[in-house]
Write a protein that holds these residues in place. Structure first.
Motif, PDB file in Angstrom:
ATOM      1  N   ALA A   2       0.827  -1.202   0.000  1.00 41.05           N
ATOM      2  CA  ALA A   2       0.000   0.000   0.000  1.00 41.05           C
ATOM      3  C   ALA A   2       0.861   1.251   0.000  1.00 41.05           C
ATOM      4  CB  ALA A   2      -0.922  -0.009   1.219  1.00 41.05           C
ATOM      5  N   LYS A   3       0.334   2.322  -0.531  1.00 41.69           N
ATOM      6  CA  LYS A   3       1.012   3.612  -0.534  1.00 41.69           C
ATOM      7  C   LYS A   3       0.834   4.285   0.819  1.00 41.69           C
ATOM      8  CE  LYS A   3       1.068   7.971  -3.141  1.00 41.69           C
ATOM      9  NZ  LYS A   3       0.431   8.711  -4.264  1.00 41.69           N
ATOM     10  N   PRO A   4       1.895   4.854   1.401  1.00 42.39           N
ATOM     11  CA  PRO A   4       1.732   5.522   2.701  1.00 42.39           C
ATOM     12  C   PRO A   4       0.862   6.764   2.587  1.00 42.39           C
ATOM     13  CG  PRO A   4       3.925   5.916   1.802  1.00 42.39           C
ATOM     14  CD  PRO A   4       3.291   4.886   0.922  1.00 42.39           C
ATOM     15  N   LEU A 400      10.236   8.660   7.913  1.00 38.34           N
ATOM     16  CA  LEU A 400       9.077   8.320   8.729  1.00 38.34           C
ATOM     17  C   LEU A 400       7.911   8.107   7.770  1.00 38.34           C
ATOM     18  CD1 LEU A 400       7.926   9.888  12.039  1.00 38.34           C
ATOM     19  CD2 LEU A 400       6.303   9.596  10.193  1.00 38.34           C
ATOM     20  N   GLN A 401       7.209   6.976   7.912  1.00 37.44           N
ATOM     21  CA  GLN A 401       6.067   6.684   7.055  1.00 37.44           C
ATOM     22  C   GLN A 401       4.885   6.227   7.910  1.00 37.44           C
ATOM     23  OE1 GLN A 401       6.772   4.623   3.233  1.00 37.44           O
ATOM     24  NE2 GLN A 401       8.896   4.410   3.874  1.00 37.44           N
ATOM     25  N   TYR A 402       3.688   6.636   7.468  1.00 39.11           N
ATOM     26  CA  TYR A 402       2.472   6.159   8.121  1.00 39.11           C
ATOM     27  C   TYR A 402       1.552   5.543   7.065  1.00 39.11           C
ATOM     28  CZ  TYR A 402      -2.044   5.795  10.238  1.00 39.11           C
ATOM     29  OH  TYR A 402      -3.239   5.272  10.665  1.00 39.11           O
ATOM     30  N   LEU A 415       9.490  -3.334   4.261  1.00 38.36           N
ATOM     31  CA  LEU A 415       9.524  -1.953   4.745  1.00 38.36           C
ATOM     32  C   LEU A 415      10.683  -1.706   5.708  1.00 38.36           C
ATOM     33  CD1 LEU A 415       7.953   0.777   4.771  1.00 38.36           C
ATOM     34  CD2 LEU A 415       6.682  -0.113   6.740  1.00 38.36           C
ATOM     35  N   THR A 416      11.032  -2.712   6.511  1.00 37.67           N
ATOM     36  CA  THR A 416      12.046  -2.526   7.543  1.00 37.67           C
ATOM     37  C   THR A 416      13.389  -3.160   7.189  1.00 37.67           C
ATOM     38  OG1 THR A 416      11.251  -4.500   8.703  1.00 37.67           O
ATOM     39  CG2 THR A 416      10.328  -2.375   9.381  1.00 37.67           C
TER      40      THR A 416
END
Length: 433
Positions: A2-4, A400-402, A415-416
């Protein structure tokens, strides 16, 4: 994947931390700092940034800039040394040495570093400065040193200034040190032969003297006495004495007797209620703390701003290298996940997934802690590098991403994880040959 909904990837300096998503500017963080500060620029040089302007600090590995910049957030610090670059000034006491001013290019790229030369006398050869300090608290002394014909430098302190009379020996050719009793010490490669040497200690008096002395070998004892040679020399720039348990970015002082203060930095106010999903999501952070020895809590928080009852927290927390991720609603913690990082002062990619009865903490490609019990539904509208205006994060932020959905394990691993060996090596400060 998914896009943040929100993505902070440091790329520009200014009055904000600028987020690339959302493109409307809703994701930008309000940044504050009263007064100027220094950073490492893309050429690897120390550069002054104006008041109120954020800092992009470039990583240096083996003295060379490698990789993308990161935002830096630092606490308030007072530079106590009155003439931090003018070692020929009378404020600096010369014991069996002479000073040749403005002799070589310094780490800021200008001709303003001094040369320290031994005399032919026998005894301790040193340059020193007296400073008024607060007794019984931690202080950190640092200075940039470059070898001339001498490779070995000692930091020592006036008799009875520090309990136990400790000292530190530095090899500014090999970039190593021997700590002989101070709280902590370090040596950092700033390129072009320059090293920033530092030592942290607790003072036992209010009138403090620290010495910088050439020595004969890295294993020399304290207050080494020898017959000097006018052909023996080293170079020096940017001395700094600050109250605190770790060194921070260099603060120049060109003669202010009361010292020069760099104020604390803050970044907050990102996002709105439409940015965050109250029921599920992922908060991802790539960061490092300023010191693995800092045992104060340092926070990143998504909250509803108006109260302390609801939110998501990521925090470096009150013991060496310990990191926590938390989710709480109506004042009650629903999930508390903790992990001890190998070294919090190195960059780690951390992601916290939240969903009802499904919480997980991922670090550098691994799912390390999970929790299968807990409610969600907190009201979320604001992302800040602090905890309701206190306990701010002091450290370095690469991204930083949400995400407003709870990503699956495959996506969280991606992601990590490091995207390449080069990124992993540079991110963990390995030497690449």
């Amino acid at each position: 994947m998914a896009k943040p909904k929100l993505a902070l990837i440091p790329a520009a300096q200014g009055s904000k931390f600028y987020s690339v998503l959302p493109s409307s500017g809703v994701g930008d963080f309000d940044f504050t700092r009263s007064g100027s500060a220094t950073r490492i620029n893309s050429q690897g040089l120390i550069e002054t940034v104006a008041s109120g302007v954020s800092r992009l600090n470039y990583p240096m590995i083996d003295g060379v800039v490698k990789g993308c910049p990161h935002h830096i957030l630092e606490p308030q610090r007072l530079q106590l040394i009155q003439y931090s670059e003018a070692f020929d000034d009378v404020d600096w006491i010369k014991s069996r040495i002479t000073v040749s001013a403005n002799n070589i290019i310094s780490p800021d790229g200008t001709l303003n570093a001094d040369k320290i030369i031994e005399t032919t006398d026998t005894g301790l050869h040193a340059i020193s400065v007296n400073t008024i300090v607060t007794s019984g608290v931690s202080h950190t002394f640092s200075v940039f040193i470059k070898k001339g014909s001498s490779n070995f430098i000692q930091f020592l302190f006036g008799t009875n200034n520090v309990t136990g009379n400790p000292y530190v020996n530095f090899d500014v050719n090999q970039g190593i040190y021997q700590n002989n009793g101070v709280t902590s010490a370090n040596i950092e490669n700033y390129g072009n032969g320059w090293y920033r040497c530092s030592a942290t200690f607790t003072t036992s008096t209010t009138s403090f003297t620290n010495f910088i002395s050439p020595i004969q070998s890295i294993s020399d004892s304290r207050a080494s006495s020898f017959t000097g040679n006018v052909n023996n020399n080293f170079y020096i720039y940017g001395a700094m004495l600050e109250e605190g348990s770790f060194p921070t970015s260099y603060i120049p002082n060109y003669g202010t007797a009361a010292g020069v203060t760099r104020s604390a930095e803050t970044a907050n106010g990102s996002g709105d209620a439409a940015t965050f999903n109250d029921s599920e999501g992922v908060l991802m952070l790539e960061s490092s703390s300023l010191s693995e020895l800092d045992v104060s809590a340092r926070y990143i928080q998504v909250s509803d701003v108006t109260s302390t009852a609801n939110g998501i927290q990521l925090r470096y927390y009150t013991s060496t290298n310990f990191f926590q991720a938390l989710y709480y609603t109506n004042g009650a913690y629903q999930s508390v996940l903790g992990y001890t990082l190998p070294n919090s002062s190195e960059f780690n990619k951390i992601a916290f997934k939240y969903k009802q009865n499904d919480f997980a903490l991922w670090v550098d490609g691994l799912e390390l802690v999970t929790d299968a019990s807990g409610l969600t539904g907190a009201s979320l509208s604001n992302l800040s590098f602090d905890y309701n205006g206190s306990a701010p994060l002091y450290g370095n932020v690469k991204q930083l991403q949400y995400f407003d959905t709870a990503l699956n394990s495959e996506d969280l691993e991606k992601l990590t994880s490091w995207v390449s060996f080069q990124e992993m090596a540079e991110g963990q400060l390995y030497t690449i040959e």
